[in-house]
Design an enzyme around this catalytic site. Structure first.
Site, PDB file in Angstrom:
ATOM      1  N   HIS A 199      -1.733  -8.032   0.428  1.00  0.00           N
ATOM      2  CA  HIS A 199      -2.200  -6.955   1.305  1.00  0.00           C
ATOM      3  C   HIS A 199      -1.778  -7.253   2.727  1.00  0.00           C
ATOM      4  CE1 HIS A 199      -4.655  -3.650   2.871  1.00  0.00           C
ATOM      5  NE2 HIS A 199      -4.753  -4.432   3.919  1.00  0.00           N
ATOM      6  N   HIS A 230     -30.811  16.551  24.504  1.00  0.00           N
ATOM      7  CA  HIS A 230     -31.878  15.548  24.549  1.00  0.00           C
ATOM      8  C   HIS A 230     -31.376  14.234  25.144  1.00  0.00           C
ATOM      9  CE1 HIS A 230     -33.630  18.593  22.077  1.00  0.00           C
ATOM     10  NE2 HIS A 230     -34.763  17.942  21.935  1.00  0.00           N
ATOM     11  N   HIS A 237      -2.540   3.165   7.046  1.00  0.00           N
ATOM     12  CA  HIS A 237      -1.723   1.948   7.056  1.00  0.00           C
ATOM     13  C   HIS A 237      -0.488   2.090   6.170  1.00  0.00           C
ATOM     14  CE1 HIS A 237      -4.815   1.708   3.968  1.00  0.00           C
ATOM     15  NE2 HIS A 237      -4.100   0.844   3.309  1.00  0.00           N
ATOM     16  N   GLN A 291     -34.427   8.720  19.896  1.00  0.00           N
ATOM     17  CA  GLN A 291     -33.917  10.074  20.164  1.00  0.00           C
ATOM     18  C   GLN A 291     -33.340  10.228  21.572  1.00  0.00           C
ATOM     19  OE1 GLN A 291     -35.092  12.250  17.322  1.00  0.00           O
ATOM     20  NE2 GLN A 291     -35.620  10.197  16.648  1.00  0.00           N
ATOM     21  N   SER A 299     -32.594  22.961  18.306  1.00  0.00           N
ATOM     22  CA  SER A 299     -32.840  22.086  19.464  1.00  0.00           C
ATOM     23  C   SER A 299     -31.676  22.155  20.449  1.00  0.00           C
ATOM     24  CB  SER A 299     -33.032  20.639  19.023  1.00  0.00           C
ATOM     25  OG  SER A 299     -34.240  20.476  18.330  1.00  0.00           O
ATOM     26  N   SER A 322       0.832  -1.207   0.000  1.00  0.00           N
ATOM     27  CA  SER A 322       0.000   0.000   0.000  1.00  0.00           C
ATOM     28  C   SER A 322       0.867   1.259   0.000  1.00  0.00           C
ATOM     29  CB  SER A 322      -0.919   0.015   1.226  1.00  0.00           C
ATOM     30  OG  SER A 322      -1.708  -1.150   1.255  1.00  0.00           O
ATOM     31  N   GLY A 375      -6.084   5.790  10.651  1.00  0.00           N
ATOM     32  CA  GLY A 375      -6.010   4.344  10.835  1.00  0.00           C
ATOM     33  C   GLY A 375      -7.409   3.766  10.934  1.00  0.00           C
ATOM     34  N   GLU A 411     -23.394  13.609  11.227  1.00  0.00           N
ATOM     35  CA  GLU A 411     -22.742  13.663  12.541  1.00  0.00           C
ATOM     36  C   GLU A 411     -21.281  13.234  12.481  1.00  0.00           C
ATOM     37  OE1 GLU A 411     -25.611  12.069  11.949  1.00  0.00           O
ATOM     38  OE2 GLU A 411     -27.143  13.119  13.113  1.00  0.00           O
TER      39      GLU A 411
END
Lengths: 607, 607
Positions: free
Chosen positions: B251, B403, B69, B415, B333, B32, B115, B354
């Site tokens: 690999h 929340h 890697h 939630q 919120s 790689s 990683g 997120e």
């Protein structure tokens, strides 16, 4: 023309219901329902064939409300279709199965719970793959909000649905332009969605999502497409009520009684038309089962638990076509490639997409499969939300995390799963296993295949010696007593790699005339804690727990709390990994992070 | 022509190093590295301007090795550039900073640890945004493996880099066709990558990744592009060594000494040319700071902690331009929209993504910003891996989960954040705060802005009464004693919503002539446990912990373990949430899941 009018009438009824239900509940997302009214009407009352009396009919067309916050309109549709009889006006009440978001526990029609956005399409891949494998004719329709298409999990789904040529899967994107706090990333730019979806080789159809004719035509095209299809529907949030339509202020806001009255006045007062919902044609399918031959291992043979995992899973798969291995591009490390070698049709590759690994496994599990999903234990954190939702979907499936703990060695911290036990312990319906040798691994893989809930099997990178005979049983909630005597001054508790360290510590202490008992905690959850406590009471009232895991939520904290509930004073020494672990040979890391045999022996000898 | 030859010579040297280092280490991913040799050579020895003596020079061009890697080739390049002096042959040894994957703790040039695949590009967005905001000229180059482009987080990055017009960000995809266990999803189909990347409105350039001229030209184009650029480079894994090239078997396999000798014989024996690495031009930039005015609240006023969070963050942002609010489409919120209202340039929207929320915050934090990243506490599980990598990157940033717990109410289980405390406790360098009222929230937000590590602030959906005066201090690792007397028979420990339940329980018990102490555990980690234990010892030697969280890794288990380490017998009653919580009014859910005042009072009264 009658059909179009009927479906528009139903859309109006769904709208009125959604508004009324949320006003009554005093919370919810009515405007997100209104944008989808025509789409839902067409799906449930014309396009889909399903057995309204039996959500579990395996030939039903499937629907997933990925935009779970629009649950009221789903409940209303199911009600008018005669599929449920619950009082719609009890939405979101503690006594009602009509929860804020569709939850499998409460509603059989919600095979997967939704409400964490961006997961429904990936669950749909599980359904669609199951249909292909079982040669069933049902189609899976997933309704997505436009906002949620920003989630990376959506794109994992796009690439895999296309890779697996799932022409029995349709995504309908309700492009109402508005997210929670304003305009979405692409607003009403439908062509941008088309560009993205078609770059993944999906068929894309742009429509006006409030035009029944266009919806029906698109759904028909989707059903007979040779590719997975995305219907990109231009809609308006709050559609049908002048003061709600395309109005940014009304996300997640419900109407007061006066506003509701005004709104209902604007929606044509329709009567529920008589619509016959077509039942699906049933397809005969049965899983193939033959006798099982578990792999056998020789005492003292050195072999990794991950290889035993793969070998056992391969045996299981051979004996039962409902067993599936699914893997996120690490099958030669997790050794789920053993299944690929012997039963290639029971192996599913998700490439490096751990979120979809779990979401697809969840979908498959709801279609009578027993999926075993594998990844590095560290990278299961990538799918924590999906694992959480699998649990909230009351799923029965097994997850395997390999390369657990610092025993992973030279690859270093990013590849070491050190929070996975805590993550799985916190699932409401989980079982957690950590075998220390090949024989216990084989028995545990078999056990998991028969055990309900979200099972977690933690496997190790390094080779460990076989310490059990092939005849040894490994029932759930039990533990193994490996060493004991009448004069033990402490109980050494290990799990996985640390079982072997505990045995070495026992031998070392014996040379110093200190007797200790050794326990292999192969089943971390559930645990027969009463039996364990009784054993500890009669073996020195002191335990030394060594675990290749961080402190919070691990075995040590779990046992501390259990012991705190007893009357007797039991001394606890807890050895666990702290800090950011370094790269290095695994046995040196066990030493550096003080969870190896010498640290265990020291803990026995110090007060 | 001299330059081209020099860069090819360097590529050969990097190849030889990578092979030798991994053979010596007996593990690693040499093939790689080999596919990226020319790319790395061009970047480090011609394209990038950087101060080889100072990785923290804020005007350095930045490089992120997302395919972590391939670390040996990065270490080798840094070594030959004169940026590090570590012994390359100690790769992966416990004593060497040259870890299996680049780790920030060990290597200053790795500002972010990599990683866990698919995160580097999102970290790069943080760098690139910082450059824009600070009007710096540096460019950020991210080298990705082709396999890792299957991760959804990559797509979150594609959409956001484009949305924020980050023409100072370049992704180079090392399309060597082979992943860990075989061919990647798109193999060598470069046009498919082009299709996807350009659908997100990135500039795309297809090149032969082993042709120095093409690489240099593409990198130049990328630097002067008006869009973020993806250089899609066709390469071969193991390039330069006949028996490794494009060979699936290799690999993560290292060569033995004999194979190494053979391989080194095939690579032209080059001498390191003299290359001058250009230092960046320095740009003057200073954050603006003015005096801070924290918001004030009135005793008994009912206000949510999330609103106090937003209001305080807005005050902080006004006083210090290094404070940033970053939010995943829930700012109305979480109330981080308060920052948007008053200091819009210090607010960053990631939409419902997120994973990128955290990865971008991590990138920004490494560029002198103090990011406060907000989402629902439940949805932070979506970014668990990114949070883990932020911790492994030794980041200083604050994450806010709103929340929290069943007090979220009608929206239901998906939630409700009920595993977040466990998740954050297991990070090596975290601090965890859960304020129960507006005043403590304000103080804690300020505290977090000054506290190193990954800070977590847990906020609540419902309104709670203000119980503290504005003058009350909230130092780290401490707790508040809200009620106490000399005849207390138990200590009631609450955090967040359960503080108020504990106070109510105290009042209820008082009516029955039972005295209890009440503690607000606003700082869960770190904790001055000695002080807490001493207090418990002199107040009944019994504690009742009530927490709006699942059991594993929560406050109860944490305290159980702390108490198990003391000599004295202290009785512990632990109230926590179990099962899949239902939708319903929040106070009814506290009752149903037995963490409310009456359950606390009962726990005091029963043995």
């Amino acid at each position: 023309m009658g059909l179009i009018k009927d479906l528009q009438d139903i859309a109006n009824i769904l709208r009125c219901d959604s508004l009324t239900m949320t006003t009554k509940a005093k919370s919810g997302h009515p405007t997100s329902c209104l944008s989808a009214a025509e789409i839902i009407s067409c799906l449930f009352f014309e396009t889909m064939s399903y057995d309204t009396k039996n959500p579990d009919n395996p030939d039903n067309d499937e629907f997933i409300l990925s935009k779970g916050h629009a649950s009221p309109i789903l409940y209303s549709a199911l009600y008018h279709a005669g599929a449920i009889k619950h009082n719609l006006l009890k939405l979101r009440q503690i006594s009602s199965p009509l929860e804020g978001h569709p939850i499998s526990r409460s509603l059989k029609w919600a095979k997967v719970s939704t409400g964490s956005l961006g997961q429904g399409l990936s669950n749909g891949i599980g359904f669609a793959l199951a249909a292909k494998m079982q040669k069933r004719k049902f189609h899976t329709f997933v309704l997505l909000g436009d906002s949620e298409t920003a989630e990376g999990s959506i794109f994992e789904a796009l690439q895999l649905a296309s890779y697996y040529k799932l022409n029995n899967l349709t995504a309908i994107i309700d492009v109402n332009r508005l997210g929670e706090r304003g305009e979405t990333i692409y607003g009403h730019d439908l062509k941008q969605y088309k560009k993205i979806f078609s770059s993944f080789n999906w068929k894309t159809i742009l429509i006006n999502g409030h035009n029944i004719k266009q919806i029906l035509k698109a759904l028909k095209k989707a059903r007979y497409s040779n590719k997975p299809t995305a219907i990109i529907a231009k809609t308006f949030k709050g559609k049908g009520v002048s003061f709600l339509e395309d109005n940014e202020k009304y996300h997640g806001e419900v109407l007061n009684e006066q506003q509701l009255k005004k709104a209902l006045n604007e929606i044509p007062n329709s009567k529920m038309p008589k619509i016959k919902i077509e039942k699906p044609k049933s397809v005969r399918f049965k899983f193939k089962k033959t006798s099982l031959k578990l792999p056998k291992y020789n005492l003292s043979e050195h072999i990794t638990t991950r290889l035993a995992y793969g070998q056992t899973l391969a045996s299981l798969a051979k004996s039962d076509s409902s067993i599936l291995a699914i893997d996120a591009e690490v099958s030669d490390s997790s050794h789920s490639d053993e299944v690929k070698k012997t039963s290639p049709k029971q192996f599913i590759e998700t490439f490096i997409a751990e979120q979809d690994l779990i979401s697809i496994a969840l979908g498959l599990s709801k279609k009578s499969y027993k999926p075993f999903a594998s990844a590095f234990s560290s990278f299961l954190t990538r799918a924590h939300d999906q694992i959480r939702m699998a649990s909230i979907s009351s799923a029965n499936l097994t997850i395997n995390g390999c390369h657990a703990g610092v025993s992973t060695g030279e690859d270093g911290a990013p590849q070491m799963g050190l929070e996975d036990i805590a993550m799985f312990r916190d699932l409401p319906n989980s079982n957690i296993f950590q075998p220390c040798d090949a024989v216990s691994t084989a028995k545990i893989v078999l056990l998991a295949s028969k055990t309900k809930g979200v099972n977690y099997i933690r496997t190790l990178r390094p080779k460990t010696p076989v310490i059990y005979k092939n005849s040894e049983p490994f029932p759930i909630s039990q533990f193994k007593i490996l060493r004991q005597s009448k004069k033990d001054s402490a109980v050494l508790i290990g799990s996985g790699i640390t079982v072997h360290e505990a045995i070495k510590a026992h031998e070392l202490l014996k040379l110093k005339n200190i007797s200790t008992a050794v326990i292999d905690l192969y089943c971390i959850k559930p645990l027969n804690s009463k039996k364990l406590i009784n054993f500890i009471k009669s073996h020195g009232k002191k335990i030394v727990i060594s675990e290749d895991h961080f402190k919070a939520g691990g075995i040590g904290e779990m046992l501390s709390e259990i012991i705190s509930e007893t009357k007797e004073k039991i001394q606890i020494k807890h050895l666990y990994v702290s800090g950011i672990p370094h790269s290095g040979p695994w046995y040196k890391l066990l030493e550096k992070y003080k969870i190896n045999y010498s640290s265990i022996a020291n803990a026995v000898m110090t007060k």
